[in-house]
Write a protein that holds these residues in place. Structure first.
Motif, PDB file in Angstrom:
ATOM      1  N   SER A  63     -27.876 -19.145  -0.878  1.00 46.28           N
ATOM      2  CA  SER A  63     -27.619 -17.853  -0.074  1.00 46.28           C
ATOM      3  C   SER A  63     -26.726 -18.353   1.314  1.00 46.28           C
ATOM      4  O   SER A  63     -27.213 -19.361   1.704  1.00 46.28           O
ATOM      5  CB  SER A  63     -29.377 -17.759   0.363  1.00 46.28           C
ATOM      6  N   ALA A  64     -27.343 -17.188   1.895  1.00 42.02           N
ATOM      7  CA  ALA A  64     -26.365 -17.547   3.319  1.00 42.02           C
ATOM      8  C   ALA A  64     -27.941 -15.814   4.190  1.00 42.02           C
ATOM      9  O   ALA A  64     -28.151 -15.056   3.531  1.00 42.02           O
ATOM     10  CB  ALA A  64     -25.056 -16.673   3.309  1.00 42.02           C
ATOM     11  N   VAL A  65     -27.425 -16.741   5.711  1.00 38.44           N
ATOM     12  CA  VAL A  65     -28.183 -15.753   6.988  1.00 38.44           C
ATOM     13  C   VAL A  65     -27.241 -15.562   7.629  1.00 38.44           C
ATOM     14  O   VAL A  65     -26.656 -16.635   8.221  1.00 38.44           O
ATOM     15  CB  VAL A  65     -29.512 -16.147   7.717  1.00 38.44           C
ATOM     16  N   VAL A  66     -27.052 -14.772   7.866  1.00 40.77           N
ATOM     17  CA  VAL A  66     -25.395 -13.921   9.232  1.00 40.77           C
ATOM     18  C   VAL A  66     -26.109 -13.303  10.297  1.00 40.77           C
ATOM     19  O   VAL A  66     -26.511 -12.159   9.503  1.00 40.77           O
ATOM     20  CB  VAL A  66     -24.282 -12.895   8.355  1.00 40.77           C
ATOM     21  N   THR A  67     -26.478 -13.598  11.374  1.00 38.25           N
ATOM     22  CA  THR A  67     -27.253 -13.251  11.946  1.00 38.25           C
ATOM     23  C   THR A  67     -26.284 -13.212  12.950  1.00 38.25           C
ATOM     24  O   THR A  67     -25.270 -13.357  13.659  1.00 38.25           O
ATOM     25  CB  THR A  67     -27.428 -14.027  12.895  1.00 38.25           C
ATOM     26  N   ALA A  68     -26.354 -11.231  13.854  1.00 41.48           N
ATOM     27  CA  ALA A  68     -25.397 -10.857  14.706  1.00 41.48           C
ATOM     28  C   ALA A  68     -26.368 -10.573  16.254  1.00 41.48           C
ATOM     29  O   ALA A  68     -28.105 -10.313  15.946  1.00 41.48           O
ATOM     30  CB  ALA A  68     -25.126  -9.482  14.163  1.00 41.48           C
TER      31      ALA A  68
END
Length: 483
Positions: free
Chosen positions: A318-323
């Protein structure tokens, strides 16, 4: 025996917590923690988000259950202050291109009254759930999604249950163990009785229990379900590691444990020799707090039964993209949303982290917000997202998020954290396999296994197993010293 030597492989929360409990049980022990990567923490990790959150914010696991005691007790021992989610915001489901309030009278999405799903599901789908189809009694464990689909219809399983379980396991509900994920429904599966009635009974029992805090059943000032720490739950790693170093524990990064060699019983040689990096460490006890596939490799020549069971546990990527977004005078509403796979979206969920956590909102520049976007489920086509570079992965996630929310807030910072082979998949029979591992461990005094591959993936469950394994190892070493 002089002061016992203990080697722990893995410096995630499970490995560090095992070392922490061993320092209390055996204050004179010589403990070495070996971590293969270049950092501590495993799936707990913080980032300053490009300087926008100088005190840190989570880019991995972001919370722990408050309604279980393990994490809160450890934090109290370390003198850490707790932070809790905002009560002003709630999560939503994105279904058929529209946001819907999260249904409240369910057990991980399984309803007690299908009418509560009206508006999310179509009228025929609600009618199908209401007309529950009883099935023959099942033996043992069953795939939770397949069981729910057979009882209440495909829509309940795929639209409601799947995104909730997928948020925890990064898996697919039709392949996950009921015993390991929603064990309260097992009696209905084993007896062939109503799931709707089972959920009603469980909810009634829990709503009457102190601290259950099921939405819609508790007062506004009821205890929270989740907790974190200032700077994120990842700061727990720093606190535990600092405590261990102060007690003389040696912690080494970039030092993978690759093999174990058991000694000869009754001989003067150590019980174990541990190959860690370029060293061969003698030890009276060894604890493997690494993913199942890594433990399987280490134990291949020690116990083929344990290694075989461990090697059969699959993991999800999985991946977490944080903005960090400039929201100005148009703040985001809610704490985020979940998306069922049936929607065909690139992202599977989003957390409006600075809405959910007041401490984070207070730490950010005025008029900004932190948004987390989750990507990846077990069984994904590897070309769907994993093959993308970080820039393209982040851009596609943000574009999907903008399309879903309608927000065009300017992005100040965007980063990707990939979690490769990070979440074990609990297939039917998982708990039986875990029990078989624990039984087989009794053949190897001084050998322990901790981590998310056994009893549960949450921080409290990992802490509970770490404490149990530490107690078992300490008891065995203490007995050996006395003899």
């Amino acid at each position: 025996m002089s002061a016992p030597r203990i080697v722990i492989a893995g410096a995630g929360i499970s490995g560090l917590a095992t070392a922490y409990r061993l320092t209390r049980a055996l204050p004179d022990a010589e403990i070495t923690v070996c971590e293969a990567s270049d950092r501590l923490g495993g799936c707990l990790k913080t980032s300053t988000l490009g300087g926008q959150a100088p005190g840190g914010a989570d880019v991995g696991a972001e919370a722990s259950l408050f309604v279980r005691p393990e994490t809160t007790e450890l934090c109290a021992e370390l003198g850490l202050n707790l932070e809790f989610p905002s009560r002003e915001h709630s999560s939503q489901l994105f279904v058929r291109d529209a946001m819907h309030p999260m249904p409240t009278d369910t057990l991980m999405g399984v309803p007690s009254d299908p009418a509560s799903l009206a508006g999310i599901l179509t009228a025929p789908e609600v009618d199908r759930a209401r007309a529950e189809t009883l099935t023959e009694p099942a033996d043992g464990d069953v795939p939770v999604g397949e069981f729910i689909a057979s009882r209440l219809g495909d829509a309940v399983a795929d639209v409601i249950v799947d995104p909730l379980l997928g948020g925890v396991y990064a898996g697919r509900c039709r392949e996950l163990s009921m015993a390991a994920t929603i064990p309260a429904l097992l009696p209905a599966a084993h007896t062939g009785t109503s799931v709707l009635e089972a959920v009603s009974a469980v909810r009634a029992q829990r709503s009457a229990a102190s601290g259950a805090n099921i939405p819609g059943t508790k007062s506004h000032d009821a205890p929270p379900v989740f907790m974190t720490l200032p700077g994120g739950i990842g700061t727990l790693i720093t606190a535990v590691a600092d405590d261990l170093r102060a007690r003389g524990v040696r912690i080494e990064v970039g030092t993978p444990v690759t093999a174990l060699q058991p000694g000869q019983p009754g001989s003067a040689e150590p019980a174990w020799t541990v190959r860690a990096g370029d060293e061969h460490l003698p030890a009276e006890a060894v604890v493997l707090a690494v993913p199942a596939y890594a433990a399987a490799s280490i134990l291949a020549d020690v116990d083929s039964e344990i290694a075989g069971i461990l090697g059969d546990i699959d993991y999800a990527d999985s991946a977490v993209v944080t903005a960090v977004l400039d929201t100005g005078d148009a703040p985001l509403s809610g704490s985020g949303f979940l998306i069922p796979p049936t929607e065909g979206r690139f992202i599977k969920a989003s957390t409006f982290a600075s809405n959910k956590w007041p401490w984070l909102k207070d730490a950010l520049p005025a008029g900004t917000a932190v948004v987390r976007m989750s990507v990846g489920r077990y069984g994904d086509d590897p070309h769907a997202w994993a093959a993308l570079d970080d820039d393209e992965l982040a851009a596609r996630a943000l574009a999907d998020w903008r399309d879903i929310t309608g927000s065009q807030a300017e992005c100040r910072h965007l980063e990707v954290q990939r979690w490769t082979q990070s979440l074990p998949q609990y297939r039917p029979g998982h708990l039986d396999r875990s029990t078989a591992i624990d039984t087989a461990l009794t053949r190897h005094p001084g050998l322990g296994l901790t981590g998310a591959a056994y009893d549960g993936v949450g921080i409290p469950v990992c802490l509970k197993r770490a404490a149990a394994e530490a107690h078992r190892i300490a008891a065995g070493l203490t007995a050996a010293i006395r003899t």
